[in-house]
Design an enzyme around this catalytic site. Structure first.
Site, short mmCIF file in Angstrom:
data_model
loop_
_atom_site.label_atom_id
_atom_site.label_comp_id
_atom_site.label_asym_id
_atom_site.label_seq_id
_atom_site.Cartn_x
_atom_site.Cartn_y
_atom_site.Cartn_z
N ARG A 1 -130.05 1.78 4.43
CA ARG A 1 -128.68 1.37 4.12
C ARG A 1 -127.65 2.15 4.93
NH1 ARG A 1 -129.29 1.47 -2.34
NH2 ARG A 1 -130.90 2.96 -1.75
N LYS B 1 -118.25 -11.13 -2.71
CA LYS B 1 -117.98 -9.99 -3.59
C LYS B 1 -117.30 -8.87 -2.83
CE LYS B 1 -122.32 -7.39 -3.18
NZ LYS B 1 -121.91 -6.39 -2.23
#
Length: 324
Positions: A102, A200
């Site tokens: 990530r 989102k």
């Protein structure tokens, strides 16, 4: 498939992150797991000893760098060094789950790019190839100057839903964010279904806020797909939003079930009917709640190991068994 692989120079070793998966992969290839001992000194230092000759061998080391991430990464680096010093011909790192993936870019000033640091460490230790599954960002392959074989979990997940008769126009494949659209589109192609996207905004790390649903989900069976589920905030908010928007049933799927912190409770309390995950990360039996169905990546990774060893293409593994 023959029970025993013909080439004695192919050796598979497992470290501690996911022994059950390593045993299944070795079985799929048709070899016994190599003998090795991994011990710890009282201060936490890791000591590894390879207990058989690997001189001139093509070695495959299976290790997901999942929790405890740093212990598992250090184990892997020490193992690579041990293999290099024991004259292995090739050192192939099999990472079903690539930790630190990530952290693949500088999103803010003065941040590290830790996914690149991990790539540098693996190469410096002596790895000659990496075999991995569903990287958080496909560009991480470019962090390496050695060959990287990047497998996809979507065909396995597609097989699961095809067998459950979840495909066609009644189904919508949903990406929980803009970054996962390519993954959702691939699954949608396999299932011959349309896609939708959840728009989102994330105010801070591990906190997700659902905004809008792009696409038609009312009266449909929705399948959410992501590469990993960590605290399950994003996926459960998405599932609940789909249900509120009129979805008949909501399924979720991911390749890597990190499932840390409040994840299990969130999944249990959510609108998700079934969560389909792989065994790229070891889940103890008590965490395999009724809502979770686990599928194995062992045959996929076993086939990839054999193809790499025999210098055959890996691309046929990107199809479902229904399209082969």
């Amino acid at each position: 498939m023959s029970k025993h692989y013909f080439d004695p120079r192919l050796k598979i070793f497992a470290l501690n992150s996911n022994k059950p998966l390593a045993e299944k992969i070795a079985k799929a290839v048709g070899v016994e797991l190599g003998r090795t001992s991994v011990k710890k000194f009282s201060d936490g230092e890791i000591q590894i000893n390879i207990e058989e000759s690997i001189r001139g061998a093509h070695v495959y080391v299976i290790q997901s760098t999942s929790s405890p991430v740093n212990d598992n990464l250090m184990e892997l680096l020490i193992m690579i060094d041990a293999l290099k010093r024991a004259s292995a011909q090739t050192i192939n790192v099999v990472m079903p789950y690539y930790g630190y993936a990530r952290q693949d870019r500088k999103a803010r000033a003065r941040e590290p790019i830790t996914a690149k640091l991990v790539a540098n460490m693996l190469e410096t230790a002596g790895a000659t190839r990496v075999l991995t599954l569903d990287l958080h960002a496909a560009q991480i392959q470019g962090f390496f100057d050695i060959p990287v074989d990047h497998l996809m979990g979507a065909p396995l997940i597609a097989d699961y839903f095809l067998e459950k008769k979840l495909f066609g126009d009644d189904v919508v494949v949903v990406s929980p964010d803009h970054g996962g659209v390519t993954r959702a589109r691939k699954l949608a192609e396999f299932l011959k279904a349309p896609i939708a996207i959840i728009d989102k905004r994330r105010p801070r790390a591990n906190v997700a806020e659902v905004m809008n649903i792009i696409g038609e989900v009312k009266g449909k069976k929705c399948i959410l797909i992501d590469d990993m589920i960590d605290t399950a905030g994003t996926i459960t908010l998405a599932a609940n939003a789909l249900k509120q928007a009129g979805a008949v049933e909501v399924y979720a799927s991911c390749t890597h079930p990190v499932l840390s912190g409040p994840a299990m409770q969130r999944i249990q309390d959510s609108a998700i009917l079934k969560l389909v995950v792989t065994d790229s990360i070891y889940l103890p039996k008590e965490r395999l709640i009724d809502k979770i169905d686990q599928i194995s990546v062992a045959n996929l990774m076993g086939d990839a190991i054999k193809r790499i060893h025999e210098n055959k293409p890996v691309s046929p593994l990107f199809e479902t068994k229904h399209t082969k």
